[in-house]
Design an enzyme around this catalytic site. Sequence first.
Site, PDB file in Angstrom:
ATOM      1  N   ALA A  67      94.003  58.829 109.629  1.00 20.26           N
ATOM      2  CA  ALA A  67      92.599  58.801 109.585  1.00 20.26           C
ATOM      3  C   ALA A  67      91.987  60.188 109.606  1.00 20.26           C
ATOM      4  O   ALA A  67      92.006  61.521 109.411  1.00 20.26           O
ATOM      5  CB  ALA A  67      91.743  60.147 111.712  1.00 20.26           C
ATOM      6  N   TYR A  79      91.189  72.465 105.149  1.00 19.50           N
ATOM      7  CA  TYR A  79      91.482  71.517 106.196  1.00 19.50           C
ATOM      8  C   TYR A  79      90.998  70.258 104.538  1.00 19.50           C
ATOM      9  O   TYR A  79      91.863  69.358 104.990  1.00 19.50           O
ATOM     10  CB  TYR A  79      89.664  70.943 106.746  1.00 19.50           C
ATOM     11  CG  TYR A  79      89.161  69.691 107.310  1.00 19.50           C
ATOM     12  CD1 TYR A  79      89.991  69.222 108.184  1.00 19.50           C
ATOM     13  CD2 TYR A  79      88.163  69.205 106.690  1.00 19.50           C
ATOM     14  CE1 TYR A  79      89.497  67.822 109.105  1.00 19.50           C
ATOM     15  CE2 TYR A  79      88.165  67.863 107.390  1.00 19.50           C
ATOM     16  CZ  TYR A  79      88.570  67.213 108.955  1.00 19.50           C
ATOM     17  OH  TYR A  79      88.488  65.642 109.156  1.00 19.50           O
ATOM     18  N   LYS A  92      94.304  66.168 104.832  1.00 20.22           N
ATOM     19  CA  LYS A  92      94.019  65.382 104.238  1.00 20.22           C
ATOM     20  C   LYS A  92      94.348  64.895 103.193  1.00 20.22           C
ATOM     21  O   LYS A  92      95.196  64.081 103.712  1.00 20.22           O
ATOM     22  CB  LYS A  92      92.674  65.390 105.243  1.00 20.22           C
ATOM     23  CG  LYS A  92      91.780  65.802 106.031  1.00 20.22           C
ATOM     24  CD  LYS A  92      92.382  64.718 107.477  1.00 20.22           C
ATOM     25  CE  LYS A  92      92.173  65.001 108.859  1.00 20.22           C
ATOM     26  NZ  LYS A  92      92.316  64.121 109.829  1.00 20.22           N
ATOM     27  N   TYR A  95     105.808  57.847 101.948  1.00 19.62           N
ATOM     28  CA  TYR A  95     106.507  56.808 102.953  1.00 19.62           C
ATOM     29  C   TYR A  95     106.465  55.743 102.130  1.00 19.62           C
ATOM     30  O   TYR A  95     107.558  54.482 102.659  1.00 19.62           O
ATOM     31  CB  TYR A  95     106.134  57.619 104.252  1.00 19.62           C
ATOM     32  CG  TYR A  95     106.630  58.553 104.370  1.00 19.62           C
ATOM     33  CD1 TYR A  95     107.623  57.990 105.284  1.00 19.62           C
ATOM     34  CD2 TYR A  95     106.682  59.950 104.211  1.00 19.62           C
ATOM     35  CE1 TYR A  95     108.478  59.091 105.708  1.00 19.62           C
ATOM     36  CE2 TYR A  95     106.883  60.624 104.528  1.00 19.62           C
ATOM     37  CZ  TYR A  95     108.351  60.733 105.369  1.00 19.62           C
ATOM     38  OH  TYR A  95     109.082  61.480 106.018  1.00 19.62           O
ATOM     39  N   THR A 120      80.460  60.495 111.990  1.00 23.31           N
ATOM     40  CA  THR A 120      80.507  60.581 112.662  1.00 23.31           C
ATOM     41  C   THR A 120      80.108  61.198 114.188  1.00 23.31           C
ATOM     42  O   THR A 120      80.170  61.969 114.006  1.00 23.31           O
ATOM     43  CB  THR A 120      81.948  59.386 113.460  1.00 23.31           C
ATOM     44  OG1 THR A 120      82.550  58.606 112.626  1.00 23.31           O
ATOM     45  CG2 THR A 120      81.827  58.708 114.378  1.00 23.31           C
ATOM     46  N   HIS A 168      81.549  66.748 122.352  1.00 21.79           N
ATOM     47  CA  HIS A 168      81.591  68.032 122.849  1.00 21.79           C
ATOM     48  C   HIS A 168      80.311  68.657 122.562  1.00 21.79           C
ATOM     49  O   HIS A 168      79.603  68.477 121.642  1.00 21.79           O
ATOM     50  CB  HIS A 168      82.933  68.631 123.070  1.00 21.79           C
ATOM     51  CG  HIS A 168      83.069  69.815 123.899  1.00 21.79           C
ATOM     52  ND1 HIS A 168      82.570  70.767 123.871  1.00 21.79           N
ATOM     53  CD2 HIS A 168      83.781  69.582 124.562  1.00 21.79           C
ATOM     54  CE1 HIS A 168      82.375  71.749 124.484  1.00 21.79           C
ATOM     55  NE2 HIS A 168      84.032  71.378 124.729  1.00 21.79           N
ATOM     56  N   ARG A 199      79.780  69.975 115.480  1.00 15.82           N
ATOM     57  CA  ARG A 199      79.402  69.012 114.798  1.00 15.82           C
ATOM     58  C   ARG A 199      77.565  68.905 114.911  1.00 15.82           C
ATOM     59  O   ARG A 199      77.164  69.342 115.518  1.00 15.82           O
ATOM     60  CB  ARG A 199      79.615  67.444 115.237  1.00 15.82           C
ATOM     61  CG  ARG A 199      81.620  67.991 114.979  1.00 15.82           C
ATOM     62  CD  ARG A 199      82.403  65.839 115.349  1.00 15.82           C
ATOM     63  NE  ARG A 199      82.704  66.103 115.388  1.00 15.82           N
ATOM     64  CZ  ARG A 199      83.846  66.186 114.471  1.00 15.82           C
ATOM     65  NH1 ARG A 199      83.399  65.640 113.247  1.00 15.82           N
ATOM     66  NH2 ARG A 199      85.002  66.177 114.677  1.00 15.82           N
TER      67      ARG A 199
END
Length: 228
Positions: A7, A38, A42, A52, A68, A74, A79
């Site tokens: 993700a 962050y 990612k 891999y 999203t 929460h 957000r």
Amino acid sequence: KSKILLASTSEIYGDPAVHPQTEDYWGNVNTVGTRSCYDEGKRCAETLFFDYYREHRLKIKVARIFNTYGPRMHPNDGRVVSNFIMQALQNEDITIYGDGSQTRSFCYVSNLIDGLIKLMESSDDFTGPVNIGNPNECSINELAEKIIAFTKSTSNIIYTSLPENDPVRRQPDITLAVKILGWKPTVELDEGLNRTIDYFSKLILSVSNINKPEPPLKYSKKSVLEIA
């Protein structure tokens, strides 16, 4: 022999110099900024996934998820959608960072899940990365105004300084998702916001009922004797 999903995020693109963002854009990220842990985390994760894949032929799927939202968020997750809805429902000031002209593209949660499922069901030779998000761009000012209108709130909008390296524009190009996965979002912003507002309204009501003080108990002489 399982497939593994990363993700990933639209933050891969940083404060983009290309608009809308396509998967072949490498991004514009400050490696030492306050947001870089962050963003770079990612980006590093994508690098490891593809190492891999090349070294061990691991079955990978990489989804770059754009903003999203939806029920079950929460209320204090920080957000923008949940912040604005909680503030509006309680008639508090709605806080916008910067002048509100910066844009985001908001994808309703059920659309995201549908996209991820289609990605996992796709052929093993399709690894991604693939953008999963709603291509309809919306300014933060427009978002705040919609939420105030939908909640019938008396909130005022206040403005404060924009955080360092906060992206000015964010919009996915979903051509690849449409072509390979046959996916595109079906729940648009107005409908999604109203569903999310309904969830938070019920959440606030349930919490207020829990915290409501119990009325004092009233006993008759007969009931006191029966208890004794």
